[in-house]
Scaffold this motif. Structure first.
Motif, PDB file in Angstrom:
ATOM      1  N   TYR A  60       4.254   2.591   8.420  1.00  0.00           N
ATOM      2  CA  TYR A  60       4.942   2.534   7.137  1.00  0.00           C
ATOM      3  C   TYR A  60       6.437   2.323   7.312  1.00  0.00           C
ATOM      4  O   TYR A  60       7.064   2.900   8.190  1.00  0.00           O
ATOM      5  CB  TYR A  60       4.656   3.804   6.329  1.00  0.00           C
ATOM      6  CG  TYR A  60       3.216   3.812   5.882  1.00  0.00           C
ATOM      7  CD1 TYR A  60       2.203   4.295   6.710  1.00  0.00           C
ATOM      8  CD2 TYR A  60       2.857   3.292   4.647  1.00  0.00           C
ATOM      9  CE1 TYR A  60       0.874   4.253   6.323  1.00  0.00           C
ATOM     10  CE2 TYR A  60       1.531   3.255   4.244  1.00  0.00           C
ATOM     11  CZ  TYR A  60       0.550   3.735   5.099  1.00  0.00           C
ATOM     12  OH  TYR A  60      -0.764   3.686   4.702  1.00  0.00           O
ATOM     13  N   ALA A  68       0.856   5.526   0.707  1.00  0.00           N
ATOM     14  CA  ALA A  68       0.118   6.623   1.344  1.00  0.00           C
ATOM     15  C   ALA A  68       0.861   7.929   1.150  1.00  0.00           C
ATOM     16  O   ALA A  68       2.064   7.946   0.868  1.00  0.00           O
ATOM     17  CB  ALA A  68      -0.062   6.353   2.832  1.00  0.00           C
ATOM     18  N   ALA A  78      -4.434   7.174   1.148  1.00  0.00           N
ATOM     19  CA  ALA A  78      -3.747   5.896   0.971  1.00  0.00           C
ATOM     20  C   ALA A  78      -4.447   5.085  -0.112  1.00  0.00           C
ATOM     21  O   ALA A  78      -5.634   5.271  -0.373  1.00  0.00           O
ATOM     22  CB  ALA A  78      -3.718   5.113   2.273  1.00  0.00           C
ATOM     23  N   SER A 102       0.851  -1.174   0.000  1.00  0.00           N
ATOM     24  CA  SER A 102       0.000   0.000   0.000  1.00  0.00           C
ATOM     25  C   SER A 102       0.892   1.231   0.000  1.00  0.00           C
ATOM     26  O   SER A 102       2.002   1.201   0.539  1.00  0.00           O
ATOM     27  CB  SER A 102      -0.901   0.035   1.236  1.00  0.00           C
ATOM     28  OG  SER A 102      -1.823  -1.014   1.205  1.00  0.00           O
ATOM     29  N   TRP A 160      -3.317  -0.602   3.851  1.00  0.00           N
ATOM     30  CA  TRP A 160      -2.909   0.739   4.250  1.00  0.00           C
ATOM     31  C   TRP A 160      -3.217   0.996   5.724  1.00  0.00           C
ATOM     32  O   TRP A 160      -4.063   0.374   6.336  1.00  0.00           O
ATOM     33  CB  TRP A 160      -3.569   1.796   3.365  1.00  0.00           C
ATOM     34  CG  TRP A 160      -5.044   1.643   3.095  1.00  0.00           C
ATOM     35  CD1 TRP A 160      -5.624   1.160   1.965  1.00  0.00           C
ATOM     36  CD2 TRP A 160      -6.124   1.994   3.966  1.00  0.00           C
ATOM     37  NE1 TRP A 160      -6.980   1.176   2.074  1.00  0.00           N
ATOM     38  CE2 TRP A 160      -7.327   1.693   3.286  1.00  0.00           C
ATOM     39  CE3 TRP A 160      -6.196   2.539   5.251  1.00  0.00           C
ATOM     40  CZ2 TRP A 160      -8.579   1.924   3.843  1.00  0.00           C
ATOM     41  CZ3 TRP A 160      -7.432   2.770   5.812  1.00  0.00           C
ATOM     42  CH2 TRP A 160      -8.606   2.457   5.110  1.00  0.00           C
TER      43      TRP A 160
END
Length: 123
Positions: free
Chosen positions: A110, A35, A50, A33, A103
Motif C-alpha cells: 500500500y 484495506a 480489503a 483498493s 488489494w
C-alpha cells in the motif's frame, strides 16, 4: 496523491460494535483498493480486510471473518469497517490504506496510509 483520514475509534465493551470510517481526498478511488490494518502494542501491523473500490469485492483476515464487514460509499469517497462482536484482542490502532490496483494483504503493498484511530475493547 491520496490523503486518508480515519475516524470512529473509541472504547467499547466486549461484545459491542464500532464503525470506523476512512475518508479519502485528493482523487476519487475508482481504480483503487482500500484495506484496513491494525497494530497492537508490541506486535506487527496485521491485515484486517480489503475491498476493491470498483467491483466491491472483499477479503478478510481469519481473525475477523464473520464479525467485521468492509464497505465503501463511492459518492462520499469513504470506506468503512463495521466491527461487531468485538473482543479484547481486537484492541489496536486501526489504519486504513489505499493502493492503485487490486488489494494486497501485506503492508508493503500500500502506498497511502491514514494516521490511525485507537480501538479499545474492555473485558
Amino acid at each position: 496523491q491520496v490523503h486518508l483520514a480515519e475516524s470512529g475509534g473509541g472504547l467499547v465493551q466486549a461484545g459491542g460494535s464500532l464503525r470506523l470510517s476512512c475518508a479519502a481526498s485528493g482523487r476519487t478511488l475508482g481504480s483503487y483498493s482500500m484495506a484496513w490494518f491494525r497494530q497492537a502494542p508490541g506486535k506487527e501491523r496485521e491485515f484486517v480486510a480489503a475491498i476493491s473500490w470498483s467491483r466491491g469485492s472483499t477479503f478478510y483476515g481469519d481473525s475477523v471473518k464473520g464479525r467485521f464487514t468492509i464497505s465503501r460509499d463511492n459518492g462520499k469517497n469513504t470506506g468503512y469497517l463495521q466491527m461487531n462482536s468485538l473482543k479484547p484482542e481486537d484492541t489496536a490502532v486501526y489504519y486504513c490504506a489505499a493502493r492503485d490496483g487490486g488489494w494486497r494483504i501485506r503492508v508493503q503493498g500500500y502506498d497511502y496510509w491514514g494516521q490511525g484511530t485507537q480501538v479499545t475493547v474492555s473485558s
